[in-house]
Design an enzyme around this catalytic site. Sequence first.
Site, PDB file in Angstrom:
ATOM      1  N   HIS A 245       3.104  -0.730 -10.403  1.00  0.00           N
ATOM      2  CA  HIS A 245       4.195  -0.479 -10.905  1.00  0.00           C
ATOM      3  C   HIS A 245       4.988  -0.560 -12.286  1.00  0.00           C
ATOM      4  O   HIS A 245       5.805   0.180 -12.676  1.00  0.00           O
ATOM      5  CB  HIS A 245       5.431  -1.086  -9.604  1.00  0.00           C
TER       6      HIS A 245
ATOM      7  N   ASP B 223      -1.529  -2.188  -5.782  1.00  0.00           N
ATOM      8  CA  ASP B 223      -0.612  -1.747  -6.749  1.00  0.00           C
ATOM      9  C   ASP B 223      -0.536  -2.735  -7.794  1.00  0.00           C
ATOM     10  O   ASP B 223      -0.097  -4.438  -8.819  1.00  0.00           O
ATOM     11  CB  ASP B 223       0.935  -3.414  -6.302  1.00  0.00           C
TER      12      ASP B 223
ATOM     13  N   ASN C 288       8.437 -10.142 -14.422  1.00  0.00           N
ATOM     14  CA  ASN C 288       7.901 -11.466 -14.888  1.00  0.00           C
ATOM     15  C   ASN C 288       6.419 -10.186 -13.563  1.00  0.00           C
ATOM     16  O   ASN C 288       4.996 -10.575 -13.470  1.00  0.00           O
ATOM     17  CB  ASN C 288       7.972 -12.358 -13.174  1.00  0.00           C
ATOM     18  N   SER C 289       6.723  -9.169 -13.718  1.00  0.00           N
ATOM     19  CA  SER C 289       5.163  -8.224 -12.956  1.00  0.00           C
ATOM     20  C   SER C 289       4.386  -7.963 -13.406  1.00  0.00           C
ATOM     21  O   SER C 289       4.958  -7.765 -14.610  1.00  0.00           O
ATOM     22  CB  SER C 289       6.052  -6.626 -11.842  1.00  0.00           C
TER      23      SER C 289
ATOM     24  N   GLY D  16     -13.234   1.435  10.059  1.00  0.00           N
ATOM     25  CA  GLY D  16     -12.953   1.993  11.505  1.00  0.00           C
ATOM     26  C   GLY D  16     -12.829   1.082  12.485  1.00  0.00           C
ATOM     27  O   GLY D  16     -13.130   1.609  13.698  1.00  0.00           O
ATOM     28  N   ILE D  17     -11.454   0.198  12.317  1.00  0.00           N
ATOM     29  CA  ILE D  17     -10.961  -0.451  13.583  1.00  0.00           C
ATOM     30  C   ILE D  17      -9.617  -0.291  14.114  1.00  0.00           C
ATOM     31  O   ILE D  17      -8.899  -0.131  12.491  1.00  0.00           O
ATOM     32  CB  ILE D  17     -11.260  -1.763  13.901  1.00  0.00           C
ATOM     33  N   MET D  18      -8.489  -0.019  14.534  1.00  0.00           N
ATOM     34  CA  MET D  18      -7.118   0.309  14.765  1.00  0.00           C
ATOM     35  C   MET D  18      -7.022  -1.343  15.541  1.00  0.00           C
ATOM     36  O   MET D  18      -8.092  -1.404  17.194  1.00  0.00           O
ATOM     37  CB  MET D  18      -6.774   1.397  15.600  1.00  0.00           C
ATOM     38  N   GLY D  19      -6.175  -1.609  15.477  1.00  0.00           N
ATOM     39  CA  GLY D  19      -5.404  -2.872  16.136  1.00  0.00           C
ATOM     40  C   GLY D  19      -4.170  -3.369  15.880  1.00  0.00           C
ATOM     41  O   GLY D  19      -2.782  -2.736  15.434  1.00  0.00           O
TER      42      GLY D  19
END
Length: 451
Positions: free
Chosen positions: A108, A138, A211-212, A268-271
């Site tokens: 950013h 980022d 500081n980014s 390849g998982i959902m949770g």
Amino acid sequence: MKPLSILVSAALLGSASLATLPAQAALPGNVAGQEMPSLAPMLEQVTPAVVSINVAGTHVSRQRIPDAFRFFFGPNAPQEQTREQPFEGLGSGVIIDAKNGYVVTNNHVVDEADKIEVSLTDGRTFKAKKIGADKDVDIALLQIEADGLTQIQQADSDELRVGDFAVAIGNPLGLGQTVTSGIVSALGRSDLQVENLENFIQTDAAINRGNSGGALVNLRGELIGINTAIIGPNGGNIGIGFAIPVNMMKNLVKQIVDHGEVRRGYLGIMGGELTHELAKAMGYKSGQGAFVSQVLEDSAADKAGIKAGDIVTHIDGKAVKSFGELRAKVATLGEGAKVKLGLVRDGDEKTVTVTLTGQSDAKEAAGEALHPRLDGAEFENDSKGIKVTKVAERSPAAYTGLEQGDIIVGVNRQRVKTVKDLEKILDSNGDGGVLALNIIRGRTSLYLVIR
């Protein structure tokens, strides 16, 4: 100042009189010639590796003109309005490779910048080239051509513990290089809606605007994180700052250097997160881990034998605190990486080895195949819903209002979790029906209507 030193020493020594004190009374910490504890020796070695970054460019914003207004401009009316706004900005960066002139910062800080300048602590300034970036994490990699650079040493961020001392170095508010200190306040912070992939180190070392992209180091002067975000009123510091772990940064930089781009790893998982109630229901005593609710067919997880109902507790021997941490680590490891996952299944501990596939393997569909007004967009399954991974400029999907990073969670008040769910609804809707897409964009929930 000498009389003050004597008085303080006298107070500390109790009954000793001023007349009997030595001519050079010493404060505690300098007794018998010992030096005062100080971070100065470490910082003298490290601060030359932290740079200031100045950027300039033009921000281009596009807004779709509603059909009702386009009518007044005739058949050749533009479909969108374009605005250009010049901008300047500043931030910080860290030299990680002196030989090749590689500098890491936040994406950013340099996003959309036409001009990037890197200023060193010795006063020299160089033009920088952007080599690559990962918007979801980022991180951006820059390169400068310069001699006599100092690179920072890198620690293993997986070894960090809450309570470890931390020092933040950067260029806050354009003041010039500034050092603040604190501790590691927490690890594995996610669901902050700051970035798409989050696994932050939290610190109370003061971090402010500018500081980014700067360095978060340990007391040995080793890089442990890249300072990224803060939580505070009006952007001010209140002791809650966040840094990207250096291990995640290293994985991404290697991919950018090797391939010119980030090649995201895909499990390849959902949770979701493992709550106390869920852990108890699954017969698991700890409250930390990542709960697997679904394993996608033919995915890396499926081929490794992971099943719905498993709880992922470790990755490469390191404890997993949350689903967000697992997701971020897997995504940044890269395509083709082999990882060992520790699981708990029905109360039994297991270890499986998974070879991560690439992001291209995870893409389920292109927008053109789903609906004419979604042409130009690409989608993939995500733990939160259907993620929009790409939107081509001036495409029908762009005019519809879709943006990269959007998460589709519902269509016509029906919950959708996968691209296949979306396909079924679109097929049943036919060609002439109105579609209302429920979108999560950052912290905002909105609807996009497709006619």
